[in-house]
Design a protein around this motif. Sequence first.
Motif, PDB file in Angstrom:
ATOM      1  N   GLY A 151      -0.050  -7.440  -4.123  1.00  0.00           N
ATOM      2  CA  GLY A 151       0.570  -6.324  -4.066  1.00  0.00           C
ATOM      3  C   GLY A 151      -0.416  -5.489  -4.774  1.00  0.00           C
ATOM      4  N   ALA A 152      -2.012  -6.363  -4.401  1.00  0.00           N
ATOM      5  CA  ALA A 152      -3.556  -5.121  -4.518  1.00  0.00           C
ATOM      6  C   ALA A 152      -3.920  -4.728  -4.464  1.00  0.00           C
ATOM      7  CB  ALA A 152      -4.436  -6.535  -4.714  1.00  0.00           C
ATOM      8  N   GLY A 153      -3.396  -3.935  -2.682  1.00  0.00           N
ATOM      9  CA  GLY A 153      -3.951  -2.625  -1.809  1.00  0.00           C
ATOM     10  C   GLY A 153      -4.685  -3.290  -0.610  1.00  0.00           C
ATOM     11  N   LYS A 154      -4.394  -4.901  -0.590  1.00  0.00           N
ATOM     12  CA  LYS A 154      -6.028  -4.770   0.560  1.00  0.00           C
ATOM     13  C   LYS A 154      -4.865  -4.123   1.355  1.00  0.00           C
ATOM     14  CE  LYS A 154      -4.479  -9.352  -0.291  1.00  0.00           C
ATOM     15  NZ  LYS A 154      -3.415  -9.438  -1.555  1.00  0.00           N
ATOM     16  N   SER A 155      -3.635  -4.509   2.136  1.00  0.00           N
ATOM     17  CA  SER A 155      -2.458  -3.891   3.615  1.00  0.00           C
ATOM     18  C   SER A 155      -3.037  -2.724   3.730  1.00  0.00           C
ATOM     19  CB  SER A 155      -1.379  -4.412   3.814  1.00  0.00           C
ATOM     20  OG  SER A 155      -1.662  -5.793   3.308  1.00  0.00           O
ATOM     21  N   THR A 156      -2.900  -1.715   2.138  1.00  0.00           N
ATOM     22  CA  THR A 156      -2.970  -0.405   2.409  1.00  0.00           C
ATOM     23  C   THR A 156      -4.377   0.363   2.915  1.00  0.00           C
ATOM     24  OG1 THR A 156      -0.718  -0.661   0.476  1.00  0.00           O
ATOM     25  CG2 THR A 156      -2.720   1.507   0.356  1.00  0.00           C
TER      26      THR A 156
HETATM   27  N1  LIG Z   1       5.702   0.509   2.563  1.00  0.00           N
HETATM   28  C1  LIG Z   1       6.073   0.366   0.515  1.00  0.00           C
HETATM   29  N2  LIG Z   1       6.116   1.903   0.975  1.00  0.00           N
HETATM   30  C2  LIG Z   1       5.851   1.727  -0.687  1.00  0.00           C
HETATM   31  N3  LIG Z   1       4.990   1.331  -0.922  1.00  0.00           N
HETATM   32  C3  LIG Z   1       4.618  -0.048  -0.951  1.00  0.00           C
HETATM   33  C4  LIG Z   1       4.974  -0.379   0.388  1.00  0.00           C
HETATM   34  N4  LIG Z   1       3.800  -1.158   0.459  1.00  0.00           N
HETATM   35  C5  LIG Z   1       3.097  -1.619  -0.254  1.00  0.00           C
HETATM   36  N5  LIG Z   1       4.053  -0.834  -0.906  1.00  0.00           N
HETATM   37  C6  LIG Z   1       3.375  -0.721  -2.941  1.00  0.00           C
HETATM   38  O1  LIG Z   1       1.560  -0.770  -2.639  1.00  0.00           O
HETATM   39  C7  LIG Z   1       1.383  -1.460  -3.107  1.00  0.00           C
HETATM   40  C8  LIG Z   1       0.004  -2.753  -3.097  1.00  0.00           C
HETATM   41  O2  LIG Z   1      -0.044  -3.262  -1.479  1.00  0.00           O
HETATM   42  P1  LIG Z   1      -0.052  -3.431  -0.471  1.00  0.00           P
HETATM   43  O3  LIG Z   1       0.877  -4.552   0.504  1.00  0.00           O
HETATM   44  O4  LIG Z   1      -1.540  -3.115  -0.171  1.00  0.00           O
HETATM   45  O5  LIG Z   1      -1.236  -5.169  -0.944  1.00  0.00           O
HETATM   46  P2  LIG Z   1      -1.512  -6.700  -0.598  1.00  0.00           P
HETATM   47  O6  LIG Z   1      -2.575  -6.232  -1.780  1.00  0.00           O
HETATM   48  O7  LIG Z   1      -1.090  -6.348   1.163  1.00  0.00           O
HETATM   49  O8  LIG Z   1      -0.623  -7.164  -1.230  1.00  0.00           O
HETATM   50  P3  LIG Z   1       0.127  -8.880  -0.295  1.00  0.00           P
HETATM   51  O9  LIG Z   1      -0.946  -9.795  -0.678  1.00  0.00           O
HETATM   52  O10 LIG Z   1       0.842  -9.378  -1.036  1.00  0.00           O
HETATM   53  O11 LIG Z   1       0.087  -9.159   1.459  1.00  0.00           O
HETATM   54  C9  LIG Z   1       2.442  -2.447  -4.109  1.00  0.00           C
HETATM   55  O12 LIG Z   1       2.174  -1.734  -5.061  1.00  0.00           O
HETATM   56  C10 LIG Z   1       3.186  -2.545  -3.051  1.00  0.00           C
HETATM   57  O13 LIG Z   1       4.549  -2.707  -3.813  1.00  0.00           O
END
Ligand SMILES: Nc1ncnc2c1ncn2[C@@H]1O[C@H](COP(=O)(O)OP(=O)(O)OP(=O)(O)O)[C@@H](O)[C@H]1O
Length: 392
Positions: free
Chosen positions: A33-38
């Motif tokens: 949930g850190a935001g990496k995929s975002t």
């Molecule tokens: N499709 C979405 N719609 C709304 N919020 C989202 C969506 N996908 C992720 N989030 C939120 O955005 C924030 C960042 O999520 P993200 O998926 O970028 O994290 P991550 O670092 O990739 O996590 P992970 O290691 O679990 O893949 C989190 O608070 C998550 O709940």
Amino acid sequence: MDFSFEATLPERHFDVAFALAHGQTLAVLGPNGAGKSTLLNLVAGLLAPSAGRATLGDGVLFDVGAGRRVLTEPRRRGVSLLAQEALLFPHLTALENVAFGPRSRGMPRAQAHATATTWLDRVGVAELAQRRPGRLSGGQAQRVAVARALAAEPSLLLLDEPLAALDVTVAPAVRALLRDVLAERTAIVVTHDPLDAFLLADHVLVLDGGRVVEAGPTGDVLTRPVTGFGARLAGLNLVRGRRTPAGFEGSNGLVVPWEGPHLPGDELGLAVRPAAVAVTRAAAGITPNGSRGSAGSWLDDDDDAVSGADGPHPIGASRLTARVDDVEHRGDVVRVHAAGMAADLAPADVVSLGILPGTEVVLVVRPEDVAIYPLPAPGPRDTGPGGAAVGR
Ligand SMILES: Nc1ncnc2c1ncn2[C@@H]1O[C@H](COP(=O)(O)OP(=O)(O)OP(=O)(O)O)[C@@H](O)[C@H]1O
């Protein structure tokens, strides 16, 4: 090509900016949930920011703000994404999968196939050209996916946990391939694995809660972490402390002589490997048996050990009396947690010292085994007093 990125997305609490020079590989790390995929999705064009600007060389990927809304189409960004799963088209052969990108850019079929053959050869699976994905192993499919991503000749390659779905027996070979492929290439690798960061990337960005909490050259972040998360990634104890006339004084009470350049009152961090933290028993004067290779093996080395009231300890080493919080088996070592630090001991030492949760022990560290360095003030998401021990 140089890459620069700044974007906010309030609904995901995302606010990140960084830059990457041509040829650099950046590892993006952070908890769930850190935001990496975002971040990857914003770069790839699968998500639009509320505000921000990203450029790759002379090209603008997005530029969104007051009165501006430039969002370049994903396929025109010069960016390729390699995902965790190979995601090959199941009805196409390996060759056709790799040729797909060049073909869709208008390359004639024969030339696209020749290009694909070259890339399949480069990633070591030329002999699998006519196979469909259903007949490829996970490692083979990921190699084909690497070839497909590169055949698109991206200016920026994005990799989303590229080794996570692979069997542990296959991952090292694909990691070696990526290491080869990423040399000289501008790339961003999202990973949970500090080993990947260390082997694949020259720079590291640590995200937490949609913010950058650590950034810098990989070696610096992995040897001098400034957050608890960074310390866990690096497999280090991080003790927060301050400069005193004597040197370093940790918030857990650990005092280490240090002649750094800072004024008293400076916030400092001390990093030390769990294997370099020795443990003795306070009251009974018991010391580890000193078997070679175990933590504390230097404690009873005749050359640098003296006997004190609490048992032998090396001259100049720092000592901290503490109660054991937890004792944890980790493969062939036992990790002892006390005073916000972790110490890795040989199982035989733990038995001979009689260490259990609640036992009073003395933690011993040698000045030559620690790194002491300036620390930014702790953020709201960082560790509390006493610093952060490496992960459990
Ligand atoms: N499709 C979405 N719609 C709304 N919020 C989202 C969506 N996908 C992720 N989030 C939120 O955005 C924030 C960042 O999520 P993200 O998926 O970028 O994290 P991550 O670092 O990739 O996590 P992970 O290691 O679990 O893949 C989190 O608070 C998550 O709940």
